[in-house]
Motif scaffolding. Structure first.
Motif, short mmCIF file in Angstrom:
data_model
loop_
_atom_site.label_atom_id
_atom_site.label_comp_id
_atom_site.label_asym_id
_atom_site.label_seq_id
_atom_site.Cartn_x
_atom_site.Cartn_y
_atom_site.Cartn_z
N ALA A 61 0.83 -1.20 0.00
CA ALA A 61 0.00 0.00 0.00
C ALA A 61 0.86 1.26 0.00
CB ALA A 61 -0.93 0.00 1.20
N SER A 62 1.96 1.23 0.76
CA SER A 62 2.86 2.39 0.78
C SER A 62 3.47 2.64 -0.59
CB SER A 62 3.98 2.16 1.80
OG SER A 62 3.45 1.95 3.08
N VAL A 63 3.91 1.57 -1.23
CA VAL A 63 4.48 1.70 -2.58
C VAL A 63 3.40 2.12 -3.56
CG1 VAL A 63 5.55 0.40 -4.47
CG2 VAL A 63 6.36 0.09 -2.13
N ALA A 64 2.20 1.53 -3.42
CA ALA A 64 1.11 1.84 -4.35
C ALA A 64 0.67 3.29 -4.26
CB ALA A 64 -0.08 0.92 -4.08
N ILE A 65 0.67 3.84 -3.06
CA ILE A 65 0.27 5.24 -2.90
C ILE A 65 1.24 6.14 -3.67
CG2 ILE A 65 0.14 7.13 -1.23
CD1 ILE A 65 -1.11 5.07 0.71
#
Length: 126
Positions: A77-81
């Motif tokens: 999720a951190s990378v996707a954001i």
């Protein structure tokens, strides 16, 4: 060769007054608590797992898979954001949301069949 079947306990161990199978199903589904109360979807499964991991090997195995999945999805999720806002767009966040709902449901179905679900995309930390 590794078996998918969860080890059946012969004792009458009942965490929270339910049998181990019901408890592991609830542990998988407890990840949805985060949709109601922020961070509860991470805290509740951890509390459930740490409370009984030393008392039952089936709960320990399910808990490890769930914790690995949650840590992996925090990383994803951190990378996707970052990717969503700078490179790809919003559809990647939608895909992660769908997977975050689908995988715990599949985990609870496998727990109902006395199997341990290996979450796809989960990085093994524990």
């Amino acid at each position: 060769m590794e078996s998918n079947k969860a080890e059946v306990q012969t004792t009458d161990f009942q965490p929270w007054g339910m049998d181990v199978k019901q408890f592991t199903i609830l542990m998988h589904l407890s990840q949805f608590a985060g949709y109601v109360v922020p961070f509860a979807g991470f805290v509740l499964p951890i509390i459930m797992w740490t409370s009984f991991k030393d008392k039952n090997s089936v709960i320990d195995e399910h808990g490890k898979k769930i914790i690995n999945f949650m840590i992996s999805f925090i990383i994803y999720a951190s990378v996707a954001i970052v990717l969503c806002f700078f490179l790809i767009g919003i559809p990647l966040l939608f895909v992660l949301g769908v997977l975050g709902v689908l995988f715990p449901i599949l985990g609870s179905i496998k727990a109902n069949e006395n199997q341990i679900y290996k979450y796809p995309l989960a990085i093994s930390f524990l």
